[in-house]
Write a protein that holds these residues in place. Structure first.
Motif, short mmCIF file in Angstrom:
data_model
loop_
_atom_site.label_atom_id
_atom_site.label_comp_id
_atom_site.label_asym_id
_atom_site.label_seq_id
_atom_site.Cartn_x
_atom_site.Cartn_y
_atom_site.Cartn_z
N ILE A 265 34.64 26.17 -59.36
CA ILE A 265 34.26 25.18 -58.35
C ILE A 265 35.48 24.31 -58.06
CG2 ILE A 265 31.79 24.99 -58.86
CD1 ILE A 265 32.47 22.57 -60.63
N GLY A 266 35.47 23.65 -56.92
CA GLY A 266 36.50 22.69 -56.61
C GLY A 266 35.92 21.28 -56.62
N ALA A 267 36.76 20.30 -57.01
CA ALA A 267 36.29 18.91 -57.04
C ALA A 267 37.48 17.98 -57.21
CB ALA A 267 35.28 18.70 -58.16
N LEU A 268 37.27 16.73 -56.80
CA LEU A 268 38.25 15.66 -56.99
C LEU A 268 37.63 14.57 -57.84
CD1 LEU A 268 39.49 15.36 -53.28
CD2 LEU A 268 40.56 16.68 -55.13
N TYR A 269 38.45 13.95 -58.68
CA TYR A 269 37.95 12.93 -59.62
C TYR A 269 38.91 11.74 -59.66
CZ TYR A 269 35.24 16.92 -61.30
OH TYR A 269 34.40 18.00 -61.39
N ARG A 270 38.36 10.59 -60.05
CA ARG A 270 39.15 9.37 -60.22
C ARG A 270 38.58 8.57 -61.37
NH1 ARG A 270 39.02 3.92 -58.64
NH2 ARG A 270 41.05 3.03 -58.04
N GLU A 271 39.45 8.07 -62.22
CA GLU A 271 39.02 7.22 -63.34
C GLU A 271 40.10 6.17 -63.59
OE1 GLU A 271 38.35 7.95 -68.06
OE2 GLU A 271 37.16 9.21 -66.71
#
Length: 348
Positions: A265-271
């Motif tokens: 799967i593709g995804a973008l994350y931020r923390e």
């Protein structure tokens, strides 16, 4: 300024001609593409839009072939590499685009494998030979295949750090409820003796992060920031995940961005970790292996999962001091994206 030697080492023997011409131009990296999970027995039409994108660099982020094997002759892995070498788009990219590569479990040789894999030395030699790693490269004499490159002139340097999260990784804690949401295969293991990278690679990473660079791409074949699922991820060893954040913070490194694959799967994350600028992660997977029915919580995810064939891009606008993290589909269209300012990443 790039040197011929620097870019030849970056690109590997497979792409000396385009690397040399780019080295002479002295241009910094501005268009980087990456992807993972390319099964050699299935069609791979995605190479056409990747080549049309004309990346300055392509990063193979793991599962570059599917060659799981269980005997010392590694026949299945050898066959997988042989078949991949004759896929037209795959071969053209390796011949014409500077590239770097790291493995994940299926080109390491065993699903979800770690340090316990009995045949990892054979897999390593096959990996290094397929990617045309020179005989005098340090990866041929030390454990694992971790690697790093700094490319570009002062003020426009990009460091690419390729982590090996297979060779040294401790056994995972098996779930007590297989298939349950958030506990599909594994559970977080707080054991302080467990490791993702091993002591040698941890020490090396700390040193690499202290090298001069403006932007740093840390490539981990398994996801770093993602939460809400029980598949492979750094969160399976929460102390090691925290150690990675601490190592970035302690080193003083600015401009760190995370790239990963593995998940189909593709995804973008931020923390936003305590005492550190926001960390962004782009997961691009797979080039032709897709988990179409994927559904999972994403407490730190930016937008929805992208459950279709995809490749990731990092576009750097040096004059504007911004970068774009994006996922593109089989038509080359952008399907997920986030703009990030250099200031937000602490880049001076």
């Amino acid at each position: 300024m790039f040197t011929r030697r620097t870019f030849a080492r970056l690109a590997g023997a497979a792409s000396l001609a385009p690397a040399a011409s780019r080295a002479q131009s002295g241009k910094p990296l501005s268009r980087i593409a990456f992807g993972s999970c390319a099964k050699q027995t299935l069609p791979q039409p995605i190479w056409e839009p990747i080549l049309a994108y004309r990346p300055d660099l392509f990063i193979f982020a793991g599962d570059n072939v599917y060659g799981d094997f269980h005997s010392p002759d590694a026949a299945d892995l050898k066959g997988a590499y042989a078949e991949a070498a004759h896929i037209a788009g795959y071969a053209k990219l390796r011949e014409t685009v500077p590239h770097l590569a790291v493995w994940d479990d299926h080109d390491y040789g065993v699903n979800d494998g770690g340090a316990e894999f009995a045949h990892k030395m054979v897999a390593k030699e096959l990996f290094l030979d397929f990617w045309k790693v020179p005989a005098n490269d340090i990866r041929r004499t030390r454990g694992g295949i971790y690697d790093s490159r700094v490319v570009g002139p002062p003020g426009q340097r990009v460091q690419v750090i390729l982590l090996d999260v297979r060779w040294f990784r401790s056994p995972l804690r098996i779930t007590d409820q297989r298939g349950a949401p958030g506990k599909q295969r594994y559970l977080p293991d707080p054991d302080p003796a467990k490791t993702m990278l091993g002591s040698e690679q941890w020490a090396w990473l700390a040193g690499e992060l202290r090298k001069p660079a403006e932007l740093r791409l840390i490539v981990s074949s398994t996801q770093v920031l993602a939460e809400g699922h029980g598949w492979e991820r750094w969160g399976n060893f929460p102390l090691e995940r925290q150690k990675l954040v601490d190592t970035i913070r302690t080193s003083g490194a600015k401009g760190v961005v995370l790239l990963s694959g593995d998940r189909h799967i593709g995804a973008l994350y931020r923390e936003v970790p305590d005492g550190l600028y926001p960390l962004y992660e782009a997961t691009s997977s797979g080039l032709n292996m897709v988990y179409w029915a994927a559904k999972e919580p994403g407490p730190n995810r930016l937008g929805a999962l992208f459950a279709a064939a995809n490749f990731g891009v990092v576009e750097i606008d040096w004059p504007a001091r911004t970068l774009l993290l994006a996922l593109r589909d089989e038509s080359g269209d952008t399907r997920r994206a986030v703009d990030i300012s250099f200031d937000a990443l602490g880049i001076l």
